[in-house]
Design a protein around this motif. Sequence first.
Motif, PDB file in Angstrom:
ATOM      1  N   GLU A 195       0.838  -1.211   0.000  1.00 34.55           N
ATOM      2  CA  GLU A 195       0.000   0.000   0.000  1.00 34.55           C
ATOM      3  C   GLU A 195       0.865   1.251   0.000  1.00 34.55           C
ATOM      4  OE1 GLU A 195      -3.891  -0.245   2.632  1.00 34.55           O
ATOM      5  OE2 GLU A 195      -2.272  -1.390   3.557  1.00 34.55           O
ATOM      6  N   LEU A 196       1.907   1.244   0.856  1.00 40.72           N
ATOM      7  CA  LEU A 196       2.761   2.420   1.008  1.00 40.72           C
ATOM      8  C   LEU A 196       3.521   2.715  -0.277  1.00 40.72           C
ATOM      9  CD1 LEU A 196       4.020   4.658   2.672  1.00 40.72           C
ATOM     10  CD2 LEU A 196       5.573   2.967   3.687  1.00 40.72           C
ATOM     11  N   LEU A 197       4.149   1.684  -0.872  1.00 47.31           N
ATOM     12  CA  LEU A 197       4.928   1.915  -2.091  1.00 47.31           C
ATOM     13  C   LEU A 197       4.032   2.297  -3.263  1.00 47.31           C
ATOM     14  CD1 LEU A 197       7.645  -0.907  -1.834  1.00 47.31           C
ATOM     15  CD2 LEU A 197       7.851   1.512  -1.227  1.00 47.31           C
ATOM     16  N   ARG A 198       2.804   1.743  -3.295  1.00 49.31           N
ATOM     17  CA  ARG A 198       1.859   2.128  -4.363  1.00 49.31           C
ATOM     18  C   ARG A 198       1.524   3.621  -4.267  1.00 49.31           C
ATOM     19  NH1 ARG A 198      -1.094  -2.692  -3.432  1.00 49.31           N
ATOM     20  NH2 ARG A 198      -2.719  -1.503  -2.364  1.00 49.31           N
ATOM     21  N   SER A 199       1.434   4.120  -3.021  1.00 53.14           N
ATOM     22  CA  SER A 199       1.107   5.544  -2.843  1.00 53.14           C
ATOM     23  C   SER A 199       2.255   6.449  -3.308  1.00 53.14           C
ATOM     24  CB  SER A 199       0.774   5.828  -1.373  1.00 53.14           C
ATOM     25  OG  SER A 199       1.949   5.781  -0.576  1.00 53.14           O
ATOM     26  N   LEU A 200       3.449   5.882  -3.504  1.00 55.11           N
ATOM     27  CA  LEU A 200       4.621   6.659  -3.947  1.00 55.11           C
ATOM     28  C   LEU A 200       5.028   6.306  -5.378  1.00 55.11           C
ATOM     29  CD1 LEU A 200       6.698   6.222  -0.663  1.00 55.11           C
ATOM     30  CD2 LEU A 200       5.648   8.349  -1.442  1.00 55.11           C
ATOM     31  N   ALA A 201       4.098   5.681  -6.119  1.00 56.98           N
ATOM     32  CA  ALA A 201       4.420   5.160  -7.461  1.00 56.98           C
ATOM     33  C   ALA A 201       4.894   6.252  -8.419  1.00 56.98           C
ATOM     34  CB  ALA A 201       3.201   4.433  -8.039  1.00 56.98           C
ATOM     35  N   GLU A 202       4.422   7.486  -8.218  1.00 57.64           N
ATOM     36  CA  GLU A 202       4.862   8.570  -9.107  1.00 57.64           C
ATOM     37  C   GLU A 202       6.296   8.995  -8.803  1.00 57.64           C
ATOM     38  OE1 GLU A 202       2.124  11.818  -9.083  1.00 57.64           O
ATOM     39  OE2 GLU A 202       0.408  10.538  -9.600  1.00 57.64           O
ATOM     40  N   GLU A 203       6.733   8.731  -7.574  1.00 59.24           N
ATOM     41  CA  GLU A 203       8.076   9.133  -7.145  1.00 59.24           C
ATOM     42  C   GLU A 203       9.115   8.045  -7.418  1.00 59.24           C
ATOM     43  OE1 GLU A 203       9.977  10.915  -3.022  1.00 59.24           O
ATOM     44  OE2 GLU A 203       7.809  10.692  -3.198  1.00 59.24           O
ATOM     45  N   PHE A 204       8.719   6.763  -7.183  1.00 57.69           N
ATOM     46  CA  PHE A 204       9.638   5.635  -7.389  1.00 57.69           C
ATOM     47  C   PHE A 204       8.935   4.554  -8.218  1.00 57.69           C
ATOM     48  CE2 PHE A 204      10.437   7.152  -2.962  1.00 57.69           C
ATOM     49  CZ  PHE A 204      11.677   7.733  -3.177  1.00 57.69           C
ATOM     50  N   PRO A 205       9.571   4.032  -9.241  1.00 57.18           N
ATOM     51  CA  PRO A 205       8.959   2.913  -9.988  1.00 57.18           C
ATOM     52  C   PRO A 205       8.739   1.712  -9.053  1.00 57.18           C
ATOM     53  CG  PRO A 205      10.892   3.783 -11.123  1.00 57.18           C
ATOM     54  CD  PRO A 205      10.871   4.420  -9.780  1.00 57.18           C
ATOM     55  N   LEU A 206       7.552   1.117  -9.111  1.00 56.33           N
ATOM     56  CA  LEU A 206       7.227   0.009  -8.209  1.00 56.33           C
ATOM     57  C   LEU A 206       8.174  -1.178  -8.385  1.00 56.33           C
ATOM     58  CD1 LEU A 206       3.321   0.072  -8.367  1.00 56.33           C
ATOM     59  CD2 LEU A 206       4.771   0.668  -6.431  1.00 56.33           C
ATOM     60  N   GLU A 207       8.744  -1.324  -9.574  1.00 58.39           N
ATOM     61  CA  GLU A 207       9.652  -2.455  -9.833  1.00 58.39           C
ATOM     62  C   GLU A 207      10.931  -2.360  -9.000  1.00 58.39           C
ATOM     63  OE1 GLU A 207       8.455  -0.448 -12.189  1.00 58.39           O
ATOM     64  OE2 GLU A 207       6.891  -1.751 -13.022  1.00 58.39           O
ATOM     65  N   ARG A 208      11.248  -1.142  -8.518  1.00 56.81           N
ATOM     66  CA  ARG A 208      12.452  -0.974  -7.693  1.00 56.81           C
ATOM     67  C   ARG A 208      12.168  -1.179  -6.207  1.00 56.81           C
ATOM     68  NH1 ARG A 208      14.234   4.784  -9.491  1.00 56.81           N
ATOM     69  NH2 ARG A 208      14.994   4.784  -7.338  1.00 56.81           N
ATOM     70  N   GLY A 209      10.892  -1.340  -5.851  1.00 59.07           N
ATOM     71  CA  GLY A 209      10.532  -1.477  -4.444  1.00 59.07           C
ATOM     72  C   GLY A 209      10.195  -2.909  -4.065  1.00 59.07           C
ATOM     73  N   PHE A 210      10.355  -3.217  -2.802  1.00 55.93           N
ATOM     74  CA  PHE A 210       9.932  -4.511  -2.261  1.00 55.93           C
ATOM     75  C   PHE A 210       9.718  -4.360  -0.764  1.00 55.93           C
ATOM     76  CE2 PHE A 210      14.540  -4.440  -2.223  1.00 55.93           C
ATOM     77  CZ  PHE A 210      14.914  -5.019  -1.011  1.00 55.93           C
ATOM     78  N   THR A 211       8.966  -5.277  -0.189  1.00 58.63           N
ATOM     79  CA  THR A 211       8.612  -5.203   1.227  1.00 58.63           C
ATOM     80  C   THR A 211       9.030  -6.474   1.935  1.00 58.63           C
ATOM     81  OG1 THR A 211       6.679  -3.886   0.628  1.00 58.63           O
ATOM     82  CG2 THR A 211       6.728  -4.773   2.862  1.00 58.63           C
ATOM     83  N   GLU A 267      19.058  -4.234  -8.868  1.00 57.18           N
ATOM     84  CA  GLU A 267      19.461  -4.344  -7.459  1.00 57.18           C
ATOM     85  C   GLU A 267      18.303  -4.842  -6.594  1.00 57.18           C
ATOM     86  OE1 GLU A 267      21.241  -0.739  -6.021  1.00 57.18           O
ATOM     87  OE2 GLU A 267      23.032  -0.977  -7.272  1.00 57.18           O
ATOM     88  N   ALA A 268      17.081  -4.389  -6.914  1.00 59.46           N
ATOM     89  CA  ALA A 268      15.903  -4.878  -6.177  1.00 59.46           C
ATOM     90  C   ALA A 268      15.749  -6.382  -6.383  1.00 59.46           C
ATOM     91  CB  ALA A 268      14.641  -4.151  -6.637  1.00 59.46           C
ATOM     92  N   GLU A 269      15.969  -6.838  -7.613  1.00 57.78           N
ATOM     93  CA  GLU A 269      15.842  -8.278  -7.929  1.00 57.78           C
ATOM     94  C   GLU A 269      16.904  -9.089  -7.176  1.00 57.78           C
ATOM     95  OE1 GLU A 269      13.517  -9.946  -9.647  1.00 57.78           O
ATOM     96  OE2 GLU A 269      12.455  -8.038  -9.837  1.00 57.78           O
ATOM     97  N   VAL A 270      18.107  -8.537  -7.066  1.00 56.41           N
ATOM     98  CA  VAL A 270      19.182  -9.222  -6.321  1.00 56.41           C
ATOM     99  C   VAL A 270      18.738  -9.483  -4.884  1.00 56.41           C
ATOM    100  CG1 VAL A 270      21.455  -8.861  -5.263  1.00 56.41           C
ATOM    101  CG2 VAL A 270      21.147  -8.454  -7.711  1.00 56.41           C
ATOM    102  N   TRP A 271      18.208  -8.449  -4.226  1.00 53.99           N
ATOM    103  CA  TRP A 271      17.795  -8.606  -2.835  1.00 53.99           C
ATOM    104  C   TRP A 271      16.593  -9.529  -2.681  1.00 53.99           C
ATOM    105  CZ3 TRP A 271      19.634  -7.169   1.966  1.00 53.99           C
ATOM    106  CH2 TRP A 271      20.853  -6.490   1.941  1.00 53.99           C
ATOM    107  N   LYS A 272      15.636  -9.435  -3.584  1.00 57.67           N
ATOM    108  CA  LYS A 272      14.451 -10.308  -3.498  1.00 57.67           C
ATOM    109  C   LYS A 272      14.846 -11.774  -3.682  1.00 57.67           C
ATOM    110  CE  LYS A 272      11.946  -7.894  -6.457  1.00 57.67           C
ATOM    111  NZ  LYS A 272      10.841  -7.495  -7.344  1.00 57.67           N
ATOM    112  N   ARG A 273      15.617 -12.037  -4.745  1.00 57.00           N
ATOM    113  CA  ARG A 273      16.052 -13.425  -4.995  1.00 57.00           C
ATOM    114  C   ARG A 273      16.903 -13.940  -3.847  1.00 57.00           C
ATOM    115  NH1 ARG A 273      17.253 -11.683 -10.458  1.00 57.00           N
ATOM    116  NH2 ARG A 273      19.418 -11.476  -9.770  1.00 57.00           N
TER     117      ARG A 273
END
Length: 767
Positions: A76-92, A111-117
């Motif tokens: 929810e939080l990252l979706r609310s910031l979608a205009e500021e940061f691309p959602l593909e770069r975020g994870f929870t 880099e987001a994919e590295v941390w998620k994987r």
Amino acid sequence: MASLMQSRLPINQDLMLMQKGMLMRKVRSKCWKKLRYFRLQDDGMTVWHARQEGGNAKPTFSISDVETVREGHESELLRSLAEEFPLERGFTIIFHGRRANLDLVANSVEEAEVWKRGLWHLMDFVNGMDQQERLDQWLSDWFQRGDKNQDGRMSFQEVQRLLHLMNVEMDQEYAFHLFQTADTSHSGTLEGEEFVDFYKALTKRAEVQELFENFSADGQKLTLLEFVDFLREEQKEGERAPDLALELIDRYEPSESGKLRHVLSMDGFLSYLCSKDGDIFKPTCLPIYQDMTQPLNNYYINSSHNTYLVGDQLYGQSSVEGYIRALKRGCRCVEVDIWDGPSGEPIVYHGHTLTSRIPFKDVVATVAQYAFQTSEYPVILSLENHCSWEQQQVMACHLTEILGEQLLSTTLDGLLPTQLPSPEELRRKILVKGKKLRTLEEDLEEEEEEELESELEGEQEADPEPEAQLESEPQELSPRSKDKKKEKKSKPILCPSLSALVVYLKSVSFHSFTHSREHYRFYETSSFSETKAKSLIKEAGNEFVQHNAWQLSRVYPSGLRTDSSNYNPQELWNAGCQMVAMNVQTAGLEMDICDGLFRQNGGCGYVLKPDFLRDAQSSFHPERPVSPFRAQTLLIQVISGQQLPKEDMSKERSIVDPLVRVEIFGVRPDTTRQETSYVENNGFNPYWGQTLCFRVLVPELALLRFVVKDYNWKSRNDFIGQYTLPWTCMQQGYRHIHLLSKDGTSLHPASIFVHINIREGLEGDEC
């Protein structure tokens, strides 16, 4: 120490990059977004962070704390910031228990994919760890904390500091002796295996050694026959002891030669006692073991109150996270308060308060996604509908379209039922609980009429002449048709399309038990405030029991509980109330009791009520129980504790003074507690050796809560850990109780060692 874990952990490119560290944005709100340098430690099991690369780092989380990792678009939080940061770069990162989520935004999608994987890889590794590997990880975490200068070695000064952190008060000379013995490299420091040897010397279990020697002829091993004797005499395993002994030796004996000779060493014996097989909770109660084919009213149902709230009732945040957490912990009844929202879209929040708002359709989509991840048994949506007619139509549309086949919108077979369906019949179904315009009988009658009309229309299309005749001869409207016309003229408060989705759970007002018997049907359910329910138990406890044997009841917390505190659910379960709704976001004694009851039966959210609460002619009265033929006496010897954590880790110099309190919750005469004396300055391996005795009239309703406290005369003792379970799921004999935090998460390897003995009846002088 890190090398111990690394030797077992398959390192890949992602983990190597995580160990180098990365700068990411930590996000707490729309306003709070700060850069932090995150790095996976060399042990591969802990993540630390600093304000910048090379800065002063501190622990962030252990991999064992992580429940799952979600994509950016699921936050929810990252979706609310979608205009500021691309959602593909975020994870929870989602943690076990009630710990707040960690939202991160990487500098690039890669880099987001590295941390998620990498995190998924580490979580898979942790989930597959055996008992020894979990202990190694715990030791590795402590080594990291104690190794102040992070050089992979521990000086005696660092060891002394670590002992205080680990709750060990030890003579300095003796500690130095153990340190020197473990320092086989004579370097003046301890490395990996040397630290493990030091720990083993610290954790010698004299009380287990004595028990082992009581059954071992040579004090070196337990033969198969000796182990069978132990299982039969002490663990009360009965006829299954010989087969079980072979299984347990094969499972827990570390040496291959021991397995081949069917003998158990001291290490194997201790490993068994600390395992799930040596746990106080009966293994047979862990999977779904109860009859799931009885009507819904025969079960306790794990229920949540104001599920959308993750904080208090006045200013707290409303979030779909509340539904995710409730459903994943086994709640089968969740509450939705719906009000008119902007742009014709209904919203969910605690009305007339400053709690935040979430779209109703987001709640429905979340329920659709998470309803059956923990349990396949039915989920009940308890609707508190405050919407206008128009927005109710939108609600009905969202429920129908989003839930699809999951939504139960008519009776299972299309016929009028004579009793509520069972959890088994309702597998993977979502039921709506709410107000309904008419009875189920009238709904089904109308469905039949509509089917008949459509058949007639089909015939009339084939034969146009009778249709013309019908047009020329107006028919007298039946009284029911007139009513329908009136309905169309003056819109009812409740929208018919939403009303139709309520099938087996029609909400009705409670007036009296006599009124319910005379006017209500089995599929109609009443809600009670905790105050009303408690007064009914006192005034008419037996009538309440009989009422709950044929109709569902929901109980909710008092409106005065603005801090989202909870009541004790036990006294309501004693009267057979099925849906005792809890503020699941609030940890504490009451939620421990709730979690304790629903820990059994696969954690599926449904627990079969005792037979005397399922009988519509039951003579049982929760305030005045008479069942001495079922009464039992319980003797609990509280023997020792192991690796108890500090209540407050910031108090480095303070060592806990632990005591054990055993609390019983059941019918009023059974509800009691006793405690041991406290052991001064020893949270590492305290010994009590005290026996507590309880007499219980109605064991079928009793729950036991073992709670460890740090003696403090000023604050009436501080909480260390607890474990709660149903009386009927308790194993006898020498058992370990593995402690949980306030949040209900594991405090591994913290435990208490007890001996349990249950006797039938109230005989004996032990109490």
